[in-house]
Design a protein around this motif. Structure first.
Motif, PDB file in Angstrom:
ATOM      1  N   LYS A  38      -3.080   6.760 -10.344  1.00 10.01           N
ATOM      2  CA  LYS A  38      -2.580   7.844  -9.503  1.00 10.01           C
ATOM      3  C   LYS A  38      -2.017   7.305  -8.189  1.00 10.01           C
ATOM      4  O   LYS A  38      -2.420   6.245  -7.695  1.00 10.01           O
ATOM      5  CB  LYS A  38      -3.682   8.856  -9.207  1.00 10.01           C
ATOM      6  N   ALA A  39      -1.064   8.049  -7.643  1.00 10.41           N
ATOM      7  CA  ALA A  39      -0.508   7.741  -6.329  1.00 10.41           C
ATOM      8  C   ALA A  39      -1.429   8.330  -5.271  1.00 10.41           C
ATOM      9  O   ALA A  39      -1.748   9.519  -5.309  1.00 10.41           O
ATOM     10  CB  ALA A  39       0.897   8.313  -6.217  1.00 10.41           C
ATOM     11  N   MET A  40      -1.854   7.504  -4.324  1.00  8.08           N
ATOM     12  CA  MET A  40      -2.709   7.974  -3.235  1.00  8.08           C
ATOM     13  C   MET A  40      -1.867   8.407  -2.041  1.00  8.08           C
ATOM     14  O   MET A  40      -2.200   9.356  -1.334  1.00  8.08           O
ATOM     15  CB  MET A  40      -3.675   6.868  -2.825  1.00  8.08           C
ATOM     16  N   THR A  41      -0.767   7.673  -1.805  1.00 10.92           N
ATOM     17  CA  THR A  41       0.223   8.039  -0.803  1.00 10.92           C
ATOM     18  C   THR A  41       1.587   7.701  -1.404  1.00 10.92           C
ATOM     19  O   THR A  41       1.682   7.330  -2.573  1.00 10.92           O
ATOM     20  CB  THR A  41       0.038   7.266   0.520  1.00 10.92           C
ATOM     21  N   ASP A  42       2.621   7.760  -0.592  1.00 13.40           N
ATOM     22  CA  ASP A  42       3.957   7.430  -1.077  1.00 13.40           C
ATOM     23  C   ASP A  42       4.098   5.947  -1.406  1.00 13.40           C
ATOM     24  O   ASP A  42       4.963   5.563  -2.195  1.00 13.40           O
ATOM     25  CB  ASP A  42       4.995   7.821  -0.022  1.00 13.40           C
ATOM     26  N   THR A  43       3.233   5.113  -0.817  1.00  9.50           N
ATOM     27  CA  THR A  43       3.348   3.663  -1.013  1.00  9.50           C
ATOM     28  C   THR A  43       2.080   3.021  -1.559  1.00  9.50           C
ATOM     29  O   THR A  43       2.010   1.793  -1.662  1.00  9.50           O
ATOM     30  CB  THR A  43       3.717   2.968   0.312  1.00  9.50           C
ATOM     31  N   VAL A  44       1.072   3.815  -1.895  1.00 11.06           N
ATOM     32  CA  VAL A  44      -0.200   3.267  -2.369  1.00 11.06           C
ATOM     33  C   VAL A  44      -0.550   3.871  -3.731  1.00 11.06           C
ATOM     34  O   VAL A  44      -0.487   5.091  -3.916  1.00 11.06           O
ATOM     35  CB  VAL A  44      -1.340   3.540  -1.361  1.00 11.06           C
TER      36      VAL A  44
ATOM     37  N   GLU B  12      -3.474   3.700  -7.008  1.00 14.27           N
ATOM     38  CA  GLU B  12      -4.816   3.277  -7.416  1.00 14.27           C
ATOM     39  C   GLU B  12      -4.927   3.267  -8.934  1.00 14.27           C
ATOM     40  O   GLU B  12      -4.493   4.214  -9.599  1.00 14.27           O
ATOM     41  CB  GLU B  12      -5.895   4.206  -6.861  1.00 14.27           C
TER      42      GLU B  12
ATOM     43  N   THR C 142       8.784   4.970  -5.251  1.00 17.20           N
ATOM     44  CA  THR C 142       7.565   5.589  -4.738  1.00 17.20           C
ATOM     45  C   THR C 142       6.373   5.291  -5.649  1.00 17.20           C
ATOM     46  O   THR C 142       6.538   4.942  -6.818  1.00 17.20           O
ATOM     47  CB  THR C 142       7.722   7.116  -4.625  1.00 17.20           C
ATOM     48  N   ALA C 143       5.190   5.448  -5.079  1.00 21.57           N
ATOM     49  CA  ALA C 143       3.972   5.225  -5.849  1.00 21.57           C
ATOM     50  C   ALA C 143       3.879   6.188  -7.022  1.00 21.57           C
ATOM     51  O   ALA C 143       3.375   5.825  -8.095  1.00 21.57           O
ATOM     52  CB  ALA C 143       2.743   5.362  -4.943  1.00 21.57           C
ATOM     53  N   GLU C 144       4.373   7.413  -6.855  1.00 17.65           N
ATOM     54  CA  GLU C 144       4.328   8.372  -7.960  1.00 17.65           C
ATOM     55  C   GLU C 144       5.246   7.926  -9.098  1.00 17.65           C
ATOM     56  O   GLU C 144       4.914   8.094 -10.275  1.00 17.65           O
ATOM     57  CB  GLU C 144       4.721   9.767  -7.484  1.00 17.65           C
TER      58      GLU C 144
ATOM     59  N   ARG D 142      -0.616  -1.732  -2.545  1.00 16.07           N
ATOM     60  CA  ARG D 142       0.348  -1.227  -1.570  1.00 16.07           C
ATOM     61  C   ARG D 142       1.733  -1.760  -1.938  1.00 16.07           C
ATOM     62  O   ARG D 142       1.939  -2.973  -2.042  1.00 16.07           O
ATOM     63  CB  ARG D 142      -0.021  -1.659  -0.152  1.00 16.07           C
TER      64      ARG D 142
END
Length: 501
Positions: free
Chosen positions: A143-149, A151, A112-114, A99
């Motif tokens: 990969k980005a799971m959400t904008d802030t997470v 994996e 961002t996670a992306e 996170r």
């Protein structure tokens, strides 16, 4: 003999090699409230990127301060938070979920996670020159799971992956833009680093003022070994980072107090890799003869540092929790020096008895005082068994080339992977198959067996002459309470002054 005594004896040897003369003692030109001033041995480039290949000490320190990875190292060499303020690992050990903290790029846009996933994928891309690209074979997806997470999914568990992600070369840099925890400003040849204000602060002006406190800033400069030590001795630097075996003679000749030297007890590879298997070197027994011929204790003692230790195994003895098999001692390790030399000389004599000559071996080592001392001792040991040699530059065509690398994590297979079928090493297909099997094996017990089998095959093949543990050193004034020896040789700039207890 004490470390100080050995240094005194060694100084006679290295003073001529370095020609170093430093003047004046440290005079504390800067107050305790001023910036911490650090001299890094090597170049400093504010545009440096992990995609450009191996980083200099200064560039690694700069990236680690301004663009930390998902995780980082603290001043003790332990895993700390980075861009991710927390993470979890699934029960099967194959998924790491991070996170991200609230952070902004230098252009003001939110991280961002992306963004992070794309940057990490670029580091591991086939065309990448990233130094750790080959050390993440277990990664399946990022990969980005959400904008802030984000994996990171693995094909098999890799308990030591956080240690890799914490390396300075895994800094999260977005097309030259950084995020923190510090920001950089170029001032002449130096870079001034100050904390990034907390983006969630209730009082932005107060946060900005605190970040601009001179006592919270760091002045970083990249320079030569002699220049770095002169800065320290004359009071223009609080610390020197980036020392290796090749530059240790500069410290010995500087007459800086031995109590200021910080030596990291790091595992890794320090030795000569065979680059080609032709002529005399085409025979495994001949390469093994060269491995046996080196008098490691004598070589290490020439540098006068008791913390530097000889090494005879292909794999380092890790300061670890990994539970991997113990490094395999070579068969000749139990023989005395005279017996080892006699065995080595018999292989050389047998080669010459068949009417074949031995061309001088080209040995690539750094063109530094330490490199010249190293070559002198290795060359003398080779000559003692009848093998001529000559020193060449690191970038030149060579028969043997120095490898000087700290293990980036506690994976028992790292050293074997590093010494097998790389561009700068020999390739034994049987060993490589065992390495690949161990890498992909989810069964820990079977993996241990395959690691040991691969090590035994490589030991017989003799692709590498282990010499010693890697040597990493720094110099610290009393102000740098956070610059402490650790098994990772990691000294992040934002941890150089330890927080009060």
């Amino acid at each position: 003999m004490t470390a100080q005594g050995r240094f005194g004896r060694t100084a006679t040897i290295v003073a001529a090699a370095t020609g170093l003369a430093l003047t004046a003692s440290s005079c504390g030109l800067f107050g305790e409230r001023g910036p911490v001033r650090i001299a890094a041995i090597g170049s400093l480039n504010t545009a440096a990127s992990p995609l450009g290949g191996e980083l200099s000490t200064g560039n690694a320190a700069l990236l680690d301060a301004t663009s930390q990875g998902l995780v980082s190292y603290d001043g003790e060499g332990q895993i700390d938070t980075g861009l991710a303020d927390r993470w979890t690992v699934t029960t099967d050990g194959r998924s790491y979920i991070f996170r991200l903290r609230e952070a902004k790029w230098t252009n003001g846009r939110k991280v961002t996670a992306e963004d992070v996933a794309a940057i990490l994928r670029s580091y591991l891309a086939p065309a990448s020159r990233h130094v750790l690209k080959s050390d993440f074979p277990e990664i399946e997806t990022i990969k980005a799971m959400t904008d802030t997470v984000i994996e990171i999914r693995l094909s098999v568990p890799q308990p030591a992956i956080l240690e890799l992600l914490a390396q300075p070369s895994m800094a999260i840099v977005n097309r030259g833009m950084s995020w923190g925890p510090m920001r950089a400003r170029k001032i002449g040849r130096a870079v001034l680093l100050s904390p990034v204000p907390d983006p969630l602060a209730e009082d932005p002006e107060a946060a900005e003022a605190a970040a601009n406190d001179p006592a919270a800033s760091i002045e970083l400069v990249g320079t030569s070994p002699a220049g770095a030590l002169a800065r320290f001795k004359n009071g223009y630097a609080d610390g020197v980072v980036g020392g290796r075996f090749s530059t240790l003679p500069y410290f010995v000749a500087s007459n800086i107090g031995r109590s200021r030297l910080v030596v990291d007890p790091v595992p890794g590879l320090f030795g000569l890799a065979f680059v080609r298997a032709e002529g005399f070197l085409a025979i495994d027994a001949n390469r093994d003869a060269l491995v046996r011929a080196i008098r490691r204790e004598r070589l290490v003692e020439a540098f006068g540092l008791t913390e530097w230790q000889p090494q005879v195994t292909l794999r380092p003895a890790l300061y670890a929790r990994d539970g991997g098999p113990a490094p395999l001692l070579p068969a000749w390790a139990e023989y005395d020096e005279a017996s080892r030399l006699a065995q080595a000389k018999r292989a050389v004599d047998a080669w010459r008895a068949s009417g074949r000559e031995i061309e001088p071996l080209r040995i690539a080592v750094p063109d530094t005082p330490g490199g010249r001392i190293l070559f002198a001792y290795v060359s003398a040991d080779f000559a003692a068994i009848g093998v001529p040699s000559r020193r060449v530059a690191m970038a030149s065509t060579a028969d043997l080339r120095l490898i000087d690398e700290v293990a980036p994590n506690d994976d028992a297979i790292w050293a074997l992977r590093r010494l097998s079928c790389r561009r700068d090493t020999l390739c034994n297909r049987e060993a490589q198959e065992l390495i690949d099997q161990a890498t992909n094996n989810i069964d820990a017990g079977q993996r241990r067996v395959q690691v040991s089998e691969a090590e035994a095959v490589l030991g017989r093949y003799a692709p590498f002459i282990p010499l010693a543990t890697p040597l990493r050193w720094s110099v610290a004034s009393q102000r740098l309470t956070g610059l402490r020896a650790n098994g990772r040789a990691q000294h992040p700039l934002n941890h150089l002054i330890a927080a009060p207890n």
